[in-house]
Write an enzyme that holds these catalytic residues in place. Structure first.
Site, PDB file in Angstrom:
ATOM      1  CG  LEU A 157      -1.940  -1.092   1.386  1.00  0.00           C
ATOM      2  CD1 LEU A 157      -2.645  -0.971   2.738  1.00  0.00           C
ATOM      3  CD2 LEU A 157      -2.955  -1.051   0.260  1.00  0.00           C
ATOM      4  CG  ASP A 158       0.414   4.262  -2.879  1.00  0.00           C
ATOM      5  OD1 ASP A 158       1.295   3.516  -3.344  1.00  0.00           O
ATOM      6  OD2 ASP A 158      -0.531   4.728  -3.544  1.00  0.00           O
ATOM      7  CE  LYS A 159       5.363   8.924   4.824  1.00  0.00           C
ATOM      8  NZ  LYS A 159       6.330  10.035   4.668  1.00  0.00           N
TER       9      LYS A 159
ATOM     10  NE  ARG B 181      -2.142   8.412  -4.831  1.00  0.00           N
ATOM     11  CZ  ARG B 181      -0.858   8.587  -4.496  1.00  0.00           C
ATOM     12  NH1 ARG B 181      -0.113   7.566  -4.113  1.00  0.00           N
ATOM     13  NH2 ARG B 181      -0.331   9.802  -4.543  1.00  0.00           N
TER      14      ARG B 181
END
Length: 325
Positions: A137-139, A236
């Site tokens: 997962l992204d930060k 996104r």
């Protein structure tokens, strides 16, 4: 060779006619086909004493000798970082990742990552590639991640991801009011100019995103999003391409901004939200050992829920006044 495991088997006759790499994956099911092919090329795996190509057709009855090398231990250090463990057993760990936690150590983030936390929680993960993490997962994205605790579990999870049988469902707050749900099937690759970003590009890797509307607000919508693929920044990029960027996404959507008529409380909540409103809420998979179907859920984190509450109150105020967006 020290620190290795040696195995010798006879290739079953019923596998005659198959490609060698496929037959090997049947015999050594705990390892991936690509890993077995690599060991074949490196001489760690032999067939009747030789090193045929992975695409060779087998006849059945060949003697397979495999030397499994000791995996290199992770260079990352264990760190006592709190983890929200949703589920743990001998094969897998499911973690609810908070915002701000980087998954893997990298330039700029050599420590303080999920990997460092996992190595403290389960030291045996040092013997697995990427400490057993099979997806990321992204930060600033929150939610569920599954981690393998054994080589066999890792192989099973990787195969499930490759076969698109892992169910991953997100909650996303996006800008605008989509007319209906839908599917975005657009390839994703590196942005042709800004190499730090991803973009919909011809020649990119296939990417499929399904979305449905859970709630319409004044000028935003809460979506349930399901992925068939797992490209970098996929949700996104796809939602921005569709004209409905994820709220708070500085890379693809810009900073949150209030709309005309919005209550002061909603405007302040929107301005204060400093990350993308994206949460991995549901994770479904087949257990690598038992084969049972597993489903895990994680509620919205407090900051996401607070923003949603403020926007819901704003929408209720709009409805009471008879206004329309």
């Amino acid at each position: 060779m020290a620190g290795t495991e040696r195995r010798s088997v006879m290739l079953p006759r019923e596998l005659a006619g198959q490609r060698l790499d496929a037959a090997l994956a049947r015999v050594f099911a705990e390892y991936s086909r690509s890993q077995l092919s690599q060991w074949l090329r490196e001489g760690m795996l032999t067939v009747d004493g030789g090193q045929p190509k992975p695409k060779t057709t087998v006849r059945g009855g060949e003697e397979i000798c495999l030397v499994v090398p000791e995996p290199p231990e992770s260079a990352a250090r264990a760190e006592a970082i709190d983890l929200d463990v949703v589920h743990a057993d001998a094969a897998i760990i499911v973690v609810n990742k908070p915002a701000g936690l980087v998954v893997h150590p990298a330039a700029g983030h050599p420590s303080g990552t999920l990997v460092n936390a996992l190595l403290h929680h389960a030291p045996e993960l040092a013997a697995l590639p990427r400490a057993g993490i099979v997806h990321r997962l992204d930060k600033e994205t929150t939610g569920l991640l599954v981690v393998a605790r054994t080589p066999a579990a890792r192989t099973s999870l990787v195969r499930q991801l490759q076969q698109r049988s892992v169910h991953r469902e997100y909650r996303a707050l996006v800008r605008g009011l989509p007319i209906s749900g839908g599917t975005i099937d657009r390839p994703i690759g590196r942005h042709p100019v800004d190499r730090k970003r991803m973009a919909v590009v011809s020649g990119g890797r296939p990417a499929v995103t399904h979305y449905r509307i859970l709630e319409r607000l004044r000028a935003h919508s809460l979506l349930a999003i399901r992925l068939d693929t797992g490209r970098t920044h996929q949700i996104r990029v796809h939602m921005a391409q569709a004209g409905h960027p994820v709220v708070g996404d500085p890379t693809y959507g810009g900073r949150p901004r209030p709309v005309r008529g919005m209550t002061e409380a909603a405007a302040q909540a929107l301005a204060a939200f400093r990350r993308q409103a994206l949460h991995a809420a549901v994770l479904g998979l087949m257990h690598p050992v038992t084969g049972a179907e597993c489903r895990f859920e994680a509620p919205l984190p407090a900051d996401f829920q607070a923003l949603l509450d403020a926007l819901e109150l704003d929408a209720a105020a709009m409805e009471a006044s008879g206004d329309r967006p």
